[in-house]
Scaffold this active site. Structure first.
Site, short mmCIF file in Angstrom:
data_model
loop_
_atom_site.label_atom_id
_atom_site.label_comp_id
_atom_site.label_asym_id
_atom_site.label_seq_id
_atom_site.Cartn_x
_atom_site.Cartn_y
_atom_site.Cartn_z
N GLY A 46 0.80 -1.22 0.00
CA GLY A 46 0.00 0.00 0.00
C GLY A 46 0.83 1.26 0.00
O GLY A 46 0.52 2.24 -0.70
N TYR A 166 -7.03 -19.03 2.18
CA TYR A 166 -6.73 -17.65 1.75
C TYR A 166 -6.87 -17.50 0.24
O TYR A 166 -7.52 -16.57 -0.25
CB TYR A 166 -5.32 -17.30 2.21
CG TYR A 166 -4.79 -15.99 1.67
CD1 TYR A 166 -5.41 -14.80 2.01
CD2 TYR A 166 -3.67 -15.94 0.85
CE1 TYR A 166 -4.94 -13.58 1.53
CE2 TYR A 166 -3.19 -14.74 0.36
CZ TYR A 166 -3.82 -13.56 0.71
OH TYR A 166 -3.34 -12.37 0.22
N LYS A 170 -9.70 -15.21 -2.00
CA LYS A 170 -9.31 -14.18 -2.95
C LYS A 170 -9.85 -14.47 -4.36
O LYS A 170 -10.23 -13.56 -5.10
CB LYS A 170 -7.78 -14.07 -2.99
CG LYS A 170 -7.20 -13.40 -1.77
CD LYS A 170 -7.58 -11.93 -1.74
CE LYS A 170 -6.90 -11.20 -0.61
NZ LYS A 170 -7.23 -9.76 -0.61
N ASN A 195 4.90 -13.47 -5.19
CA ASN A 195 5.40 -13.09 -3.87
C ASN A 195 6.23 -11.81 -3.94
O ASN A 195 7.16 -11.70 -4.75
CB ASN A 195 6.26 -14.22 -3.28
CG ASN A 195 5.43 -15.46 -3.02
OD1 ASN A 195 5.04 -16.14 -3.95
ND2 ASN A 195 5.17 -15.74 -1.76
N HIS A 209 7.46 -13.53 5.35
CA HIS A 209 7.64 -14.43 4.22
C HIS A 209 9.11 -14.74 4.04
O HIS A 209 9.97 -14.28 4.79
CB HIS A 209 7.02 -13.80 2.97
CG HIS A 209 5.56 -13.56 3.14
ND1 HIS A 209 4.60 -14.51 2.89
CD2 HIS A 209 4.89 -12.47 3.60
CE1 HIS A 209 3.41 -14.02 3.17
NE2 HIS A 209 3.55 -12.79 3.60
N TRP A 232 13.35 -23.78 6.71
CA TRP A 232 12.27 -24.77 6.63
C TRP A 232 12.32 -25.54 5.32
O TRP A 232 12.71 -25.03 4.28
CB TRP A 232 10.93 -24.07 6.72
CG TRP A 232 10.51 -23.76 8.13
CD1 TRP A 232 11.31 -23.65 9.24
CD2 TRP A 232 9.18 -23.51 8.57
NE1 TRP A 232 10.56 -23.35 10.33
CE2 TRP A 232 9.25 -23.26 9.96
CE3 TRP A 232 7.95 -23.48 7.94
CZ2 TRP A 232 8.12 -22.98 10.73
CZ3 TRP A 232 6.82 -23.19 8.71
CH2 TRP A 232 6.90 -22.95 10.08
N ARG A 239 10.35 -20.60 -6.38
CA ARG A 239 9.50 -19.43 -6.25
C ARG A 239 9.93 -18.35 -7.24
O ARG A 239 11.02 -18.37 -7.80
CB ARG A 239 9.58 -18.86 -4.82
CG ARG A 239 8.96 -19.75 -3.74
CD ARG A 239 7.47 -19.85 -3.90
NE ARG A 239 6.87 -20.73 -2.90
CZ ARG A 239 6.63 -22.02 -3.07
NH1 ARG A 239 6.99 -22.61 -4.21
NH2 ARG A 239 6.06 -22.72 -2.12
N ASP A 299 7.34 -27.64 2.51
CA ASP A 299 7.92 -26.83 1.44
C ASP A 299 6.91 -25.87 0.83
O ASP A 299 7.28 -24.89 0.19
CB ASP A 299 8.45 -27.73 0.31
CG ASP A 299 9.81 -28.32 0.63
OD1 ASP A 299 10.66 -27.60 1.17
OD2 ASP A 299 10.00 -29.52 0.33
#
Length: 357
Positions: A46, A166, A170, A195, A209, A232, A239, A299
């Site tokens: 934003g 989520y 959306k 992302n 994230h 993790w 990605r 993952d």
């Protein structure tokens, strides 16, 4: 069924990847002369959107805050419209986090994101605003979407499980916008950023994230002389990441150029495995210790990379900031601002983000 809702005898199948029925050629919206409301305008994405709106000459920009308007409540959403009288709403606000937060809050994340969209879009109709811009999420894509993700694939499977509540909330907002366009003529736009990362991101290790979490871990390890960091998963998932300023430009171009809420990907088209990402951030930060992988943690979605041809065609938009340059800017910001940031709550999360590692 690929890209379409089931048809009935009275209603033809609808392909949400294209305007249906066509509402005519969109006209460019001059945002500078409009009253704008940017939900989530105090958050990560934003802040970048508002900065660019002001650069375009926009002066009447309102940012509703949760302490004044709980947008999950119908009465508060209606009051916001009455108080702020927007011509255009850019809806960025969301409740979302990384994998851990998504696993801990699936019900809340579905309710909050669905309720906000439901009330805000309905009140857009009631108040006859000029346009409603919804920022969706890459989490809406099916778990095993072929790479690169094309908008036509949105309906060809179920999302990755930790992201599904989520992501589906959306995606349902896009269906609602499409229905309101066809029945009521409400102009809308719908973009799906990959992302995001960049300065002013949320660096809280519990809710952040992958990129801000890794930067914080590596910088802390260098500062304290730690011999290792833990990550993790296995590092095998891939990605794609988009610098926040590039995403903001894409959102605004959609607001200016689109009238039909067809999904439009915003990304770079560059795919990187989490293992390679960790190595890159470690190198840029200067961390040379051991990287330990905790394979007991998930993952997430196996691969994520977008086809951005539609954004180029409809918006004339392409990402401008290279990945390594964006990482350098983000690392520099954290090193400069991190001590103070650790004493403050992270920025409000934006709808552009979803679990990534």
């Amino acid at each position: 069924m690929g890209g379409a809702r089931a048809a009935t005898a009275a209603t033809p199948a609808l392909d949400l990847t294209l305007p249906s029925p066509p509402m005519g050629q969109p006209t460019k919206t001059d945002l500078a002369g409009r009253r704008l409301v940017v939900t989530g305008g105090a958050g990560f994405l934003g802040a970048a959107v508002i900065e660019r709106l002001r650069a375009r000459g926009c002066r009447e920009i309102s940012v509703p805050r949760k302490r004044d308007y709980d947008l999950t409540r119908e009465a508060d959403a209606a009051r916001m419209y009455a108080d702020l009288r927007p011509d255009v709403v850019i809806h960025l606000a969301a409740e979302v986090g990384g994998i851990g937060a998504n696993m801990a809050n699936p019900g809340r994340y579905f309710f909050a994101n669905m309720a906000m969209a439901l009330h805000l879009i309905e009140q857009a109709r009631v108040n006859r605003i000029a346009k409603f811009v919804q920022v969706g999420t890459i989490c809406a894509y099916p778990k095993f979407t072929p790479v690169p993700f094309r908008e036509e694939e949105l309906w060809n499977g179920y999302p990755e499980e930790t992201n599904a509540p989520y992501g589906i909330a959306k995606k349902a907002a896009m269906v609602m916008l499409d229905g309101y366009r066809r029945q009521y003529g409400l102009a809308g736009a719908y973009v799906l950023p990959v992302n995001l990362y960049g300065p002013r991101d949320n660096f809280d290790l519990e809710t952040s994230h992958v990129i801000p979490a890794l930067i914080r871990k590596c910088v802390s390890a260098v500062d304290t002389g730690a011999a290792s960091i833990e990550c993790w998963g296995t590092g095998s998932a891939s990605r794609e990441f988009l610098y926040v300023d590039d995403a903001a430009e894409g959102v605004i171009r959609a607001a200016e150029s689109l009238d039909d809420p067809i999904p439009v990907n915003l990304g770079t088209g560059m795919e990187i495995t989490i293992r390679d990402l960790v190595a890159l951030i470690a190198r840029l930060v200067g961390f040379s210790g051991e990287i330990r992988w905790n394979a007991s943690r998930p993952d997430g979605q196996p691969r994520r990379c977008l086809d951005t041809g539609r954004a180029a065609e409809l918006l004339g938009w392409r990402a401008a900031v290279s990945f390594e340059e964006g990482l350098r800017r983000t690392i520099e910001w954290w090193r400069r601002e991190g001590a103070g940031a650790r004493q403050r709550p992270g920025p409000s999360p934006s709808s552009a983000q979803c679990a990534s590692s």
